[in-house]
Design a protein around this motif. Structure first.
Motif, PDB file in Angstrom:
ATOM      1  N   SER A 232      10.637  17.217  17.022  1.00 10.88           N
ATOM      2  CA  SER A 232      10.058  16.987  15.700  1.00 10.88           C
ATOM      3  C   SER A 232      10.330  18.163  14.770  1.00 10.88           C
ATOM      4  O   SER A 232      10.667  17.974  13.590  1.00 10.88           O
ATOM      5  CB  SER A 232       8.547  16.752  15.814  1.00 10.88           C
ATOM      6  OG  SER A 232       8.275  15.572  16.526  1.00 10.88           O
ATOM      7  N   GLU A 233      10.180  19.371  15.300  1.00 11.90           N
ATOM      8  CA  GLU A 233      10.469  20.562  14.491  1.00 11.90           C
ATOM      9  C   GLU A 233      11.933  20.586  14.076  1.00 11.90           C
ATOM     10  O   GLU A 233      12.267  20.920  12.930  1.00 11.90           O
ATOM     11  CB  GLU A 233      10.108  21.817  15.282  1.00 11.90           C
ATOM     12  CG  GLU A 233       8.622  21.991  15.523  1.00 11.90           C
ATOM     13  CD  GLU A 233       8.299  23.180  16.405  1.00 11.90           C
ATOM     14  OE1 GLU A 233       7.431  23.975  16.035  1.00 11.90           O
ATOM     15  OE2 GLU A 233       8.937  23.305  17.483  1.00 11.90           O
ATOM     16  N   SER A 234      12.814  20.225  15.002  1.00 11.53           N
ATOM     17  CA  SER A 234      14.242  20.189  14.706  1.00 11.53           C
ATOM     18  C   SER A 234      14.557  19.122  13.662  1.00 11.53           C
ATOM     19  O   SER A 234      15.369  19.341  12.755  1.00 11.53           O
ATOM     20  CB  SER A 234      15.029  19.923  15.991  1.00 11.53           C
ATOM     21  OG  SER A 234      16.404  19.774  15.723  1.00 11.53           O
ATOM     22  N   HIS A 235      13.897  17.975  13.772  1.00 14.30           N
ATOM     23  CA  HIS A 235      14.128  16.893  12.803  1.00 14.30           C
ATOM     24  C   HIS A 235      13.707  17.335  11.408  1.00 14.30           C
ATOM     25  O   HIS A 235      14.370  17.016  10.421  1.00 14.30           O
ATOM     26  CB  HIS A 235      13.340  15.652  13.217  1.00 14.30           C
ATOM     27  CG  HIS A 235      13.686  14.431  12.422  1.00 14.30           C
ATOM     28  ND1 HIS A 235      14.698  13.568  12.783  1.00 14.30           N
ATOM     29  CD2 HIS A 235      13.179  13.935  11.260  1.00 14.30           C
ATOM     30  CE1 HIS A 235      14.791  12.599  11.897  1.00 14.30           C
ATOM     31  NE2 HIS A 235      13.880  12.803  10.955  1.00 14.30           N
ATOM     32  N   TYR A 236      12.629  18.073  11.334  1.00 14.55           N
ATOM     33  CA  TYR A 236      12.178  18.585  10.039  1.00 14.55           C
ATOM     34  C   TYR A 236      13.229  19.518   9.448  1.00 14.55           C
ATOM     35  O   TYR A 236      13.582  19.405   8.269  1.00 14.55           O
ATOM     36  CB  TYR A 236      10.851  19.315  10.194  1.00 14.55           C
ATOM     37  CG  TYR A 236      10.416  20.043   8.934  1.00 14.55           C
ATOM     38  CD1 TYR A 236       9.812  19.353   7.884  1.00 14.55           C
ATOM     39  CD2 TYR A 236      10.617  21.413   8.801  1.00 14.55           C
ATOM     40  CE1 TYR A 236       9.414  20.019   6.730  1.00 14.55           C
ATOM     41  CE2 TYR A 236      10.219  22.084   7.651  1.00 14.55           C
ATOM     42  CZ  TYR A 236       9.625  21.381   6.616  1.00 14.55           C
ATOM     43  OH  TYR A 236       9.240  22.033   5.466  1.00 14.55           O
TER      44      TYR A 236
ATOM     45  N   SER B 243       5.790  21.526   3.642  1.00 17.73           N
ATOM     46  CA  SER B 243       5.962  22.211   4.922  1.00 17.73           C
ATOM     47  C   SER B 243       5.823  21.184   6.046  1.00 17.73           C
ATOM     48  O   SER B 243       5.307  20.079   5.840  1.00 17.73           O
ATOM     49  CB  SER B 243       4.903  23.305   5.092  1.00 17.73           C
ATOM     50  OG  SER B 243       3.631  22.719   5.326  1.00 17.73           O
ATOM     51  N   ILE B 244       6.253  21.568   7.238  1.00 21.32           N
ATOM     52  CA  ILE B 244       6.136  20.645   8.367  1.00 21.32           C
ATOM     53  C   ILE B 244       4.665  20.358   8.676  1.00 21.32           C
ATOM     54  O   ILE B 244       4.311  19.239   9.065  1.00 21.32           O
ATOM     55  CB  ILE B 244       6.855  21.210   9.619  1.00 21.32           C
ATOM     56  CG1 ILE B 244       6.897  20.130  10.723  1.00 21.32           C
ATOM     57  CG2 ILE B 244       6.188  22.480  10.117  1.00 21.32           C
ATOM     58  CD1 ILE B 244       7.741  20.516  11.915  1.00 21.32           C
ATOM     59  N   ASN B 245       3.790  21.325   8.460  1.00 24.21           N
ATOM     60  CA  ASN B 245       2.371  21.103   8.724  1.00 24.21           C
ATOM     61  C   ASN B 245       1.764  20.085   7.762  1.00 24.21           C
ATOM     62  O   ASN B 245       0.957  19.236   8.165  1.00 24.21           O
ATOM     63  CB  ASN B 245       1.613  22.433   8.640  1.00 24.21           C
ATOM     64  CG  ASN B 245       2.018  23.404   9.739  1.00 24.21           C
ATOM     65  OD1 ASN B 245       1.741  23.171  10.904  1.00 24.21           O
ATOM     66  ND2 ASN B 245       2.694  24.474   9.367  1.00 24.21           N
TER      67      ASN B 245
ATOM     68  N   THR C 131       1.481  24.983  13.178  1.00 22.75           N
ATOM     69  CA  THR C 131       0.289  25.727  13.587  1.00 22.75           C
ATOM     70  C   THR C 131      -0.106  25.283  14.990  1.00 22.75           C
ATOM     71  O   THR C 131       0.280  24.195  15.448  1.00 22.75           O
ATOM     72  CB  THR C 131      -0.876  25.470  12.628  1.00 22.75           C
ATOM     73  OG1 THR C 131      -1.239  24.082  12.704  1.00 22.75           O
ATOM     74  CG2 THR C 131      -0.513  25.835  11.206  1.00 22.75           C
ATOM     75  N   LYS C 132      -0.902  26.103  15.677  1.00 24.29           N
ATOM     76  CA  LYS C 132      -1.343  25.746  17.022  1.00 24.29           C
ATOM     77  C   LYS C 132      -2.168  24.461  17.009  1.00 24.29           C
ATOM     78  O   LYS C 132      -2.040  23.615  17.903  1.00 24.29           O
ATOM     79  CB  LYS C 132      -2.162  26.884  17.634  1.00 24.29           C
ATOM     80  CG  LYS C 132      -2.610  26.610  19.069  1.00 24.29           C
ATOM     81  CD  LYS C 132      -3.416  27.736  19.635  1.00 24.29           C
ATOM     82  CE  LYS C 132      -3.767  27.466  21.106  1.00 24.29           C
ATOM     83  NZ  LYS C 132      -4.449  26.177  21.303  1.00 24.29           N
TER      84      LYS C 132
ATOM     85  N   ARG D 114      -2.439  18.616  18.359  1.00 22.14           N
ATOM     86  CA  ARG D 114      -2.601  17.224  17.925  1.00 22.14           C
ATOM     87  C   ARG D 114      -1.349  16.406  18.227  1.00 22.14           C
ATOM     88  O   ARG D 114      -1.433  15.237  18.628  1.00 22.14           O
ATOM     89  CB  ARG D 114      -2.928  17.171  16.436  1.00 22.14           C
ATOM     90  CG  ARG D 114      -4.335  17.664  16.101  1.00 22.14           C
ATOM     91  CD  ARG D 114      -4.580  17.647  14.610  1.00 22.14           C
ATOM     92  NE  ARG D 114      -4.506  16.278  14.057  1.00 22.14           N
ATOM     93  CZ  ARG D 114      -4.560  16.004  12.754  1.00 22.14           C
ATOM     94  NH1 ARG D 114      -4.695  17.003  11.883  1.00 22.14           N
ATOM     95  NH2 ARG D 114      -4.497  14.755  12.340  1.00 22.14           N
ATOM     96  N   LEU D 115      -0.192  17.024  18.045  1.00 18.51           N
ATOM     97  CA  LEU D 115       1.052  16.325  18.379  1.00 18.51           C
ATOM     98  C   LEU D 115       1.154  16.087  19.877  1.00 18.51           C
ATOM     99  O   LEU D 115       1.615  15.028  20.320  1.00 18.51           O
ATOM    100  CB  LEU D 115       2.266  17.136  17.901  1.00 18.51           C
ATOM    101  CG  LEU D 115       2.755  16.875  16.485  1.00 18.51           C
ATOM    102  CD1 LEU D 115       3.987  17.727  16.187  1.00 18.51           C
ATOM    103  CD2 LEU D 115       3.067  15.398  16.254  1.00 18.51           C
TER     104      LEU D 115
END
Length: 293
Positions: A58-62, A79-81, A272-273, A278-279
């Motif tokens: 997911s981070e990479s997709h963002y 932002s991703i958050n 964020t942590k 949650r993910l």
């Protein structure tokens, strides 16, 4: 490129030709009609899924699909958050409905989706749950009224491996689909027990005390890592119908791509942590179902 146009890029080969070719992209997995297109072109197609930690995905997709294409697609600077918060908002779209279906389906006690060994009544319930989950996934998360939600949901939905793989299995058949984890190609990061169990299973080694296969000591780290990679690639070669080789083991890519990607607005692309937790909770029922394939 649209999948129909992309297929025209393939070379034309006949059955007698001794030629293998393939195509790789992250976008084929979740496209509803793509498996049908490919099966029509090649009824015996082999599909190899290389998946990885869904949160890292997911981070990479963002970074790739959102930040790099932001200017071309006139996207807002979220932002991703912010996007993950939006995607997990029950009042904004259907992603959480899919999560509820995954929870409902994963609560049933079955271990192999190809041979659900339960009563007929329970099997019908499971099949119905699976069908509802698959149809909800294939419907997508498009929203003409809320483009921000659509963009946010795509960051998560591309890491929902189970429904995507299930769709391919139903179209091309389970024997033509194989799933491996990208993390396996970095054996130095895997546990000793996992690697040994994997090798035993795939090489069918029953007695590690024999002279042919002496017991491996933990000091033999390089040896077990090499055997692990050899086992993975031999298994893939067999699946693809290619010549097996114990000497051809491609090296895993270094971290250059990750380092380059992290230079793209790093502050906005770090979760964020709380949102990571949650993910993790969101992906858990989908990953549980993934183990039944």
């Amino acid at each position: 490129m649209h999948s129909n146009n992309r297929m025209r890029c393939y070379p034309f080969i006949e059955e007698k030709d001794t030629m293998f070719f393939g195509d790789a992209t992250v976008y084929y997995a979740g496209r509803h009609q793509v498996p049908t297109y490919f099966k029509a072109d090649n009824p015996n197609i082999k599909v190899l899924f290389i998946i990885r930690n869904p949160i890292a995905r997911s981070e990479s997709h963002y970074r790739y699909s959102y930040l790099q294409q932001r200017n071309q697609m006139n996207r807002n600077n979220h932002s991703i958050n912010q996007l993950i918060e939006l995607a997990l908002d029950r009042d904004r779209g259907g992603l959480m409905d899919l999560f509820d279906l995954a929870i409902q389906t994963s609560n049933h006690d079955f271990h192999d989706i190809s041979s659900i060994n339960v009563s007929n009544h329970t099997k019908d319930i499971i099949e119905t749950s699976l069908e509802l989950l698959l149809q909800q996934y294939l419907k997508g998360f498009h929203s003409k009224k809320d483009k921000n939600y659509q963009q946010a949901a795509s960051i998560i939905s591309h890491s929902l491996y189970f429904p995507a793989i299930l769709n391919w299995i139903r179209v091309v058949g389970a024997s033509n689909v194989k799933v491996v984890a990208m993390e396996w190609f970095s054996p130095q990061d895997l546990s000793w027990d996992f690697k040994v169990d994997f090798i035993r299973k795939h090489q069918k080694i029953q007695n590690w005390n024999s002279q042919v296969h002496p017991p491996l000591k933990k000091s033999s780290k390089n040896k077990i890592d090499k055997m692990f990679l050899q086992t993975i690639f031999t298994d893939i070669y067999r699946f693809l119908g290619l010549c097996e080789s114990w000497t051809i083991v491609p090296k895993y890519i270094d971290k250059h791509e990750t380092r380059r990607a992290n230079k793209i607005n790093p502050k906005s692309s770090k979760l964020t942590k709380d949102l990571k937790d949650r993910l993790l909770q969101f992906y858990t029922p989908f990953n549980a179902l993934l183990s039944t394939l």
